[in-house]
Scaffold this motif. Structure first.
Motif, PDB file in Angstrom:
ATOM      1  N   ARG A   1       0.826  -1.215   0.000  1.00  0.00           N
ATOM      2  CA  ARG A   1       0.000   0.000   0.000  1.00  0.00           C
ATOM      3  C   ARG A   1       0.859   1.264   0.000  1.00  0.00           C
ATOM      4  N   MET A   2       2.038   1.215   0.604  1.00  0.00           N
ATOM      5  CA  MET A   2       2.939   2.378   0.532  1.00  0.00           C
ATOM      6  C   MET A   2       3.382   2.605  -0.908  1.00  0.00           C
ATOM      7  N   GLN A   3       3.596   1.507  -1.641  1.00  0.00           N
ATOM      8  CA  GLN A   3       3.934   1.617  -3.058  1.00  0.00           C
ATOM      9  C   GLN A   3       2.758   2.213  -3.834  1.00  0.00           C
ATOM     10  N   PHE A   4       1.541   1.803  -3.507  1.00  0.00           N
ATOM     11  CA  PHE A   4       0.349   2.386  -4.141  1.00  0.00           C
ATOM     12  C   PHE A   4       0.342   3.904  -3.947  1.00  0.00           C
ATOM     13  N   LEU A   5       0.619   4.348  -2.711  1.00  0.00           N
ATOM     14  CA  LEU A   5       0.624   5.789  -2.424  1.00  0.00           C
ATOM     15  C   LEU A   5       1.668   6.507  -3.274  1.00  0.00           C
ATOM     16  N   ARG A   6       2.870   5.945  -3.348  1.00  0.00           N
ATOM     17  CA  ARG A   6       3.917   6.579  -4.159  1.00  0.00           C
ATOM     18  C   ARG A   6       3.471   6.684  -5.614  1.00  0.00           C
ATOM     19  N   GLU A   7       2.876   5.614  -6.144  1.00  0.00           N
ATOM     20  CA  GLU A   7       2.422   5.628  -7.541  1.00  0.00           C
ATOM     21  C   GLU A   7       1.333   6.663  -7.761  1.00  0.00           C
ATOM     22  N   LEU A   8       0.360   6.717  -6.856  1.00  0.00           N
ATOM     23  CA  LEU A   8      -0.743   7.674  -7.014  1.00  0.00           C
ATOM     24  C   LEU A   8      -0.238   9.110  -6.936  1.00  0.00           C
TER      25      LEU A   8
ATOM     26  N   HIS B   1      -5.587   8.516 -19.448  1.00  0.00           N
ATOM     27  CA  HIS B   1      -5.345   7.087 -19.692  1.00  0.00           C
ATOM     28  C   HIS B   1      -4.238   6.531 -18.792  1.00  0.00           C
ATOM     29  N   ARG B   2      -3.111   7.242 -18.678  1.00  0.00           N
ATOM     30  CA  ARG B   2      -2.000   6.723 -17.880  1.00  0.00           C
ATOM     31  C   ARG B   2      -2.390   6.569 -16.416  1.00  0.00           C
ATOM     32  N   LEU B   3      -3.237   7.454 -15.933  1.00  0.00           N
ATOM     33  CA  LEU B   3      -3.709   7.386 -14.556  1.00  0.00           C
ATOM     34  C   LEU B   3      -4.677   6.208 -14.376  1.00  0.00           C
ATOM     35  N   LYS B   4      -5.552   6.020 -15.362  1.00  0.00           N
ATOM     36  CA  LYS B   4      -6.469   4.866 -15.317  1.00  0.00           C
ATOM     37  C   LYS B   4      -5.694   3.552 -15.283  1.00  0.00           C
TER      38      LYS B   4
ATOM     39  N   ALA C   1      -4.302  -1.248 -12.459  1.00  0.00           N
ATOM     40  CA  ALA C   1      -3.287  -2.204 -11.994  1.00  0.00           C
ATOM     41  C   ALA C   1      -3.370  -2.388 -10.475  1.00  0.00           C
ATOM     42  N   GLN C   2      -3.577  -1.288  -9.743  1.00  0.00           N
ATOM     43  CA  GLN C   2      -3.698  -1.395  -8.287  1.00  0.00           C
ATOM     44  C   GLN C   2      -4.953  -2.175  -7.907  1.00  0.00           C
ATOM     45  N   LYS C   3      -6.042  -1.924  -8.614  1.00  0.00           N
ATOM     46  CA  LYS C   3      -7.289  -2.655  -8.337  1.00  0.00           C
ATOM     47  C   LYS C   3      -7.097  -4.150  -8.596  1.00  0.00           C
ATOM     48  N   GLU C   4      -6.463  -4.490  -9.701  1.00  0.00           N
ATOM     49  CA  GLU C   4      -6.231  -5.903 -10.013  1.00  0.00           C
ATOM     50  C   GLU C   4      -5.341  -6.552  -8.958  1.00  0.00           C
ATOM     51  N   PHE C   5      -4.339  -5.816  -8.488  1.00  0.00           N
ATOM     52  CA  PHE C   5      -3.482  -6.330  -7.417  1.00  0.00           C
ATOM     53  C   PHE C   5      -4.327  -6.620  -6.173  1.00  0.00           C
ATOM     54  N   LEU C   6      -5.216  -5.674  -5.828  1.00  0.00           N
ATOM     55  CA  LEU C   6      -6.081  -5.860  -4.653  1.00  0.00           C
ATOM     56  C   LEU C   6      -6.981  -7.084  -4.821  1.00  0.00           C
TER      57      LEU C   6
END
Length: 150
Positions: free
Chosen positions: A49-56, A123-126, A131-136
């Protein structure tokens, strides 16, 4: 700021806040877990989740997505307090924490779906959000397996 950008920023702020809450919740679950394997599972979820935050935050640097300090929301604080109470009274603490993780991940997937439904999202944000949703979703299956084979 035009309304489309404001809606995108709101969706991203919501995802950031939910991930901060998840990190705090997984920290609490890790503290309360008795089994080493379950504890390390929650610690891995924190790193993810910390990686998710960095990506977002890096995805749209021109938007204000809040401080890099992980604060969490008031609702998240209440949820973590509930986790402490539940852990105190639960006979099988680790199973209770896994149940909370499953519940939280299902809610997060719904939040990601709402963000993906935003038609004006770049698009790049989607792609990052998808990808994060699929990981979850994949991780949710692992959590449910852990929960049922405990």
């Amino acid at each position: 700021m035009n309304t489309d950008i404001a809606k995108i920023e709101d969706h991203l702020k919501d995802l950031v806040s939910k991930n901060e809450d998840a990190i705090k919740g997984f920290e609490k679950a890790s503290e309360n877990s008795k089994q080493v394997g379950i504890k390390s599972y929650f610690e891995k979820k924190i790193v993810d989740r910390m990686q998710f935050l960095r990506e977002l935050r890096a995805s749209v640097p021109e938007l204000d997505l809040g401080s890099v300090e992980i604060e969490g929301s008031a609702a998240g604080t209440l949820h973590r307090t509930w986790m402490d109470v539940k852990a105190f009274f639960a006979e099988d603490n680790d199973e209770a924490m896994l149940e909370e993780a499953v519940r939280g991940d299902k809610a997060a997937i719904n939040d990601y779906d709402k963000a993906l439904a935003e038609t004006m999202m770049p698009h790049r944000l989607k792609e990052i959000i998808r990808a994060q949703k699929e990981f979850l979703q994949n991780d949710l299956e692992t959590t449910e397996i852990l929960e049922h084979h405990k």
